[in-house]
Write a protein that holds these residues in place. Structure first.
Motif, PDB file in Angstrom:
ATOM      1  N   ILE A 135       0.840  -1.198   0.000  1.00 37.68           N
ATOM      2  CA  ILE A 135       0.000   0.000   0.000  1.00 37.68           C
ATOM      3  C   ILE A 135       0.873   1.245   0.000  1.00 37.68           C
ATOM      4  N   GLU A 136       0.599   2.150  -0.915  1.00 41.97           N
ATOM      5  CA  GLU A 136       1.244   3.461  -0.933  1.00 41.97           C
ATOM      6  C   GLU A 136       0.485   4.393   0.004  1.00 41.97           C
ATOM      7  N   VAL A 137       1.219   5.132   0.837  1.00 43.69           N
ATOM      8  CA  VAL A 137       0.606   6.002   1.841  1.00 43.69           C
ATOM      9  C   VAL A 137       0.975   7.454   1.546  1.00 43.69           C
ATOM     10  N   SER A 138      -0.052   8.295   1.357  1.00 33.80           N
ATOM     11  CA  SER A 138       0.169   9.717   1.117  1.00 33.80           C
ATOM     12  C   SER A 138      -0.560  10.541   2.170  1.00 33.80           C
ATOM     13  N   VAL A 139       0.038  11.663   2.548  1.00 34.87           N
ATOM     14  CA  VAL A 139      -0.576  12.606   3.477  1.00 34.87           C
ATOM     15  C   VAL A 139      -0.466  13.996   2.864  1.00 34.87           C
ATOM     16  N   ASP A 140      -1.610  14.646   2.689  1.00 33.62           N
ATOM     17  CA  ASP A 140      -1.658  15.992   2.106  1.00 33.62           C
ATOM     18  C   ASP A 140      -0.936  16.042   0.758  1.00 33.62           C
ATOM     19  N   ASP A 141      -1.274  15.058  -0.091  1.00 32.71           N
ATOM     20  CA  ASP A 141      -0.777  14.987  -1.468  1.00 32.71           C
ATOM     21  C   ASP A 141       0.731  14.725  -1.563  1.00 32.71           C
ATOM     22  N   ARG A 142       1.331  14.302  -0.491  1.00 31.92           N
ATOM     23  CA  ARG A 142       2.752  13.949  -0.523  1.00 31.92           C
ATOM     24  C   ARG A 142       2.903  12.482  -0.148  1.00 31.92           C
ATOM     25  N   ARG A 144       4.315   9.553   1.545  1.00 27.49           N
ATOM     26  CA  ARG A 144       5.159   9.385   2.722  1.00 27.49           C
ATOM     27  C   ARG A 144       5.798   8.001   2.769  1.00 27.49           C
ATOM     28  N   ILE A 145       5.073   6.988   2.296  1.00 29.54           N
ATOM     29  CA  ILE A 145       5.628   5.631   2.206  1.00 29.54           C
ATOM     30  C   ILE A 145       5.238   5.085   0.832  1.00 29.54           C
ATOM     31  N   GLU A 146       6.240   4.809   0.006  1.00 28.71           N
ATOM     32  CA  GLU A 146       5.951   4.323  -1.341  1.00 28.71           C
ATOM     33  C   GLU A 146       5.366   2.925  -1.323  1.00 28.71           C
ATOM     34  N   GLU A 147       5.833   2.085  -0.390  1.00 27.48           N
ATOM     35  CA  GLU A 147       5.347   0.711  -0.356  1.00 27.48           C
ATOM     36  C   GLU A 147       5.355   0.195   1.076  1.00 27.48           C
ATOM     37  N   LEU A 148       4.188   0.206   1.695  1.00 25.38           N
ATOM     38  CA  LEU A 148       4.011  -0.385   3.016  1.00 25.38           C
ATOM     39  C   LEU A 148       3.583  -1.828   2.813  1.00 25.38           C
ATOM     40  N   VAL A 149       4.454  -2.764   3.206  1.00 23.24           N
ATOM     41  CA  VAL A 149       4.151  -4.190   3.086  1.00 23.24           C
ATOM     42  C   VAL A 149       3.617  -4.652   4.437  1.00 23.24           C
ATOM     43  N   CYS A 150       2.368  -5.139   4.448  1.00 24.51           N
ATOM     44  CA  CYS A 150       1.692  -5.299   5.741  1.00 24.51           C
ATOM     45  C   CYS A 150       0.459  -6.186   5.597  1.00 24.51           C
ATOM     46  N   ASP A 151      -0.142  -6.506   6.733  1.00 25.30           N
ATOM     47  CA  ASP A 151      -1.466  -7.117   6.723  1.00 25.30           C
ATOM     48  C   ASP A 151      -2.540  -6.070   6.481  1.00 25.30           C
ATOM     49  N   GLY A 152      -2.231  -4.812   6.810  1.00 27.47           N
ATOM     50  CA  GLY A 152      -3.183  -3.731   6.602  1.00 27.47           C
ATOM     51  C   GLY A 152      -2.703  -2.454   7.251  1.00 27.47           C
ATOM     52  N   VAL A 153      -3.571  -1.447   7.240  1.00 23.48           N
ATOM     53  CA  VAL A 153      -3.277  -0.160   7.839  1.00 23.48           C
ATOM     54  C   VAL A 153      -4.610   0.488   8.185  1.00 23.48           C
ATOM     55  N   LEU A 154      -4.625   1.306   9.233  1.00 16.26           N
ATOM     56  CA  LEU A 154      -5.877   1.935   9.630  1.00 16.26           C
ATOM     57  C   LEU A 154      -5.654   3.379  10.033  1.00 16.26           C
ATOM     58  N   SER A 202      -5.533  16.758   8.297  1.00 14.80           N
ATOM     59  CA  SER A 202      -4.792  16.050   7.250  1.00 14.80           C
ATOM     60  C   SER A 202      -5.722  15.335   6.286  1.00 14.80           C
ATOM     61  N   ALA A 203      -5.303  15.280   5.040  1.00 15.88           N
ATOM     62  CA  ALA A 203      -5.965  14.466   4.016  1.00 15.88           C
ATOM     63  C   ALA A 203      -5.072  13.261   3.745  1.00 15.88           C
ATOM     64  N   ILE A 204      -5.604  12.072   3.956  1.00 14.82           N
ATOM     65  CA  ILE A 204      -4.825  10.831   3.866  1.00 14.82           C
ATOM     66  C   ILE A 204      -5.314  10.015   2.676  1.00 14.82           C
ATOM     67  N   LYS A 205      -4.374   9.441   1.948  1.00 12.69           N
ATOM     68  CA  LYS A 205      -4.757   8.629   0.784  1.00 12.69           C
ATOM     69  C   LYS A 205      -3.930   7.357   0.750  1.00 12.69           C
ATOM     70  N   PHE A 206      -4.604   6.246   0.469  1.00 11.84           N
ATOM     71  CA  PHE A 206      -3.953   4.954   0.296  1.00 11.84           C
ATOM     72  C   PHE A 206      -4.176   4.475  -1.132  1.00 11.84           C
ATOM     73  N   ARG A 207      -3.130   3.942  -1.759  1.00 12.57           N
ATOM     74  CA  ARG A 207      -3.249   3.346  -3.097  1.00 12.57           C
ATOM     75  C   ARG A 207      -2.708   1.924  -3.039  1.00 12.57           C
ATOM     76  N   VAL A 208      -3.505   0.967  -3.515  1.00 12.27           N
ATOM     77  CA  VAL A 208      -3.130  -0.445  -3.466  1.00 12.27           C
ATOM     78  C   VAL A 208      -2.205  -0.770  -4.631  1.00 12.27           C
ATOM     79  N   ARG A 209      -1.092  -1.412  -4.339  1.00 10.98           N
ATOM     80  CA  ARG A 209      -0.134  -1.827  -5.363  1.00 10.98           C
ATOM     81  C   ARG A 209      -0.273  -3.328  -5.598  1.00 10.98           C
TER      82      ARG A 209
END
Length: 262
Positions: A135-142, A144-154, A202-209
């Motif tokens: 999962i790619e993690v962005s905060v305020d259009d930036r 922050r983590i290109e690839e979070l490898v995990c069971d999930g995120v909340l 904050s505006a938070i966005k997740f993108r699935v890879r």
């Protein structure tokens, strides 16, 4: 954030559990109750799950009134202690009103379908198969983590920070902190990343890879959507809710006290 309310017309709702139904029968004949459409406030009998159900029903109906919960469930973090209705009017007159704002979630699936939900506790992204999620993690259009490898995120609100977020080793947030908890669930890479505390503006966005190989679902409180492509989150200030608590048992004090439980 905290204030007293003058309440005259009250609705009564209860979960389907035997304990809640027994309390509903006990309280039903002790005063004149009104429908939710006519009420200034609602008394909610059950546990935290039923309180969330009631609050979501109000959001869906477009009419939000203060909610005073009495715990007939398990944890009852959002509830007051149950007592019979003899002193209910006095309890309501003395209750503190605590404002909470839910998360607004906008999700897009792999097929392009969209979904807009509200979450009072948290929004969770979870892997659907044995494969870890990426999962790619962005905060305020930036990013922050290109690839979070995990069971999930909340992402959890202060009101929800002692729920799933706490079980995932996320921080407890005071109700008036104006913060959000961004918490990984069993993160593999970056292995040492334990999450972040963010301003609630904050505006938070997740993108699935790699979604074909590593499908991900999203859960907003009690609603689930599968095979998502991306999820955007921010606080929905226009949907502010009000919970009523007995003096000394308000949610903000309980959040502080929870940090000292051993």
């Amino acid at each position: 954030m905290a204030k007293s309310l003058n309440i005259e017309h009250i609705a009564l709702v209860a979960s389907e559990t035997p304990r809640a139904q027994e309390a509903f029968a006990e309280l039903s004949g002790q005063r004149e109750w009104v429908s939710m459409d006519e009420a200034d406030a609602v008394v909610v009998l059950g546990g935290d799950g039923f309180m969330l159900h009631t609050l979501h029903a109000m959001l869906d109906a477009g009419r939000v009134i203060p909610a005073y919960g009495m715990n007939l469930g398990t944890v009852g973090f959002l509830m007051n202690r149950y007592r019979n209705g003899a002193n209910l009017d006095k309890r309501l007159a003395k209750a503190r009103a605590m404002a909470i704002a839910p998360l607004r979630m906008h999700a897009v699936t792999q097929t392009g379908a969209t979904c807009d939900w509200r979450a009072i506790n948290e929004v969770s992204l979870l892997r659907e198969t044995r494969q870890t999620a990426k999962i790619e993690v962005s905060v305020d259009d930036r990013v922050r983590i290109e690839e979070l490898v995990c069971d999930g995120v909340l992402v959890a609100t202060p009101a929800g920070s002692t729920a799933y977020n706490l079980s995932a080793n996320g921080p407890i947030l005071p109700l008036d902190s104006q913060l959000l908890a961004l918490t990984p669930i069993s993160a593999f890479r970056p292995r040492r990343w334990s999450g972040a505390i963010l301003p609630d503006r904050s505006a938070i966005k997740f993108r699935v890879r790699e979604p074909e190989k590593r499908p991900v679902s999203v859960v907003a409180d009690q609603k689930e959507l599968r095979d998502i492509a991306e999820v955007s989150l921010e606080i929905a200030r226009e949907n502010e809710l009000t919970l009523l608590f007995d003096p000394g048992h308000a949610l903000d004090e309980r959040i502080v006290a929870e940090q000292f439980v051993t």
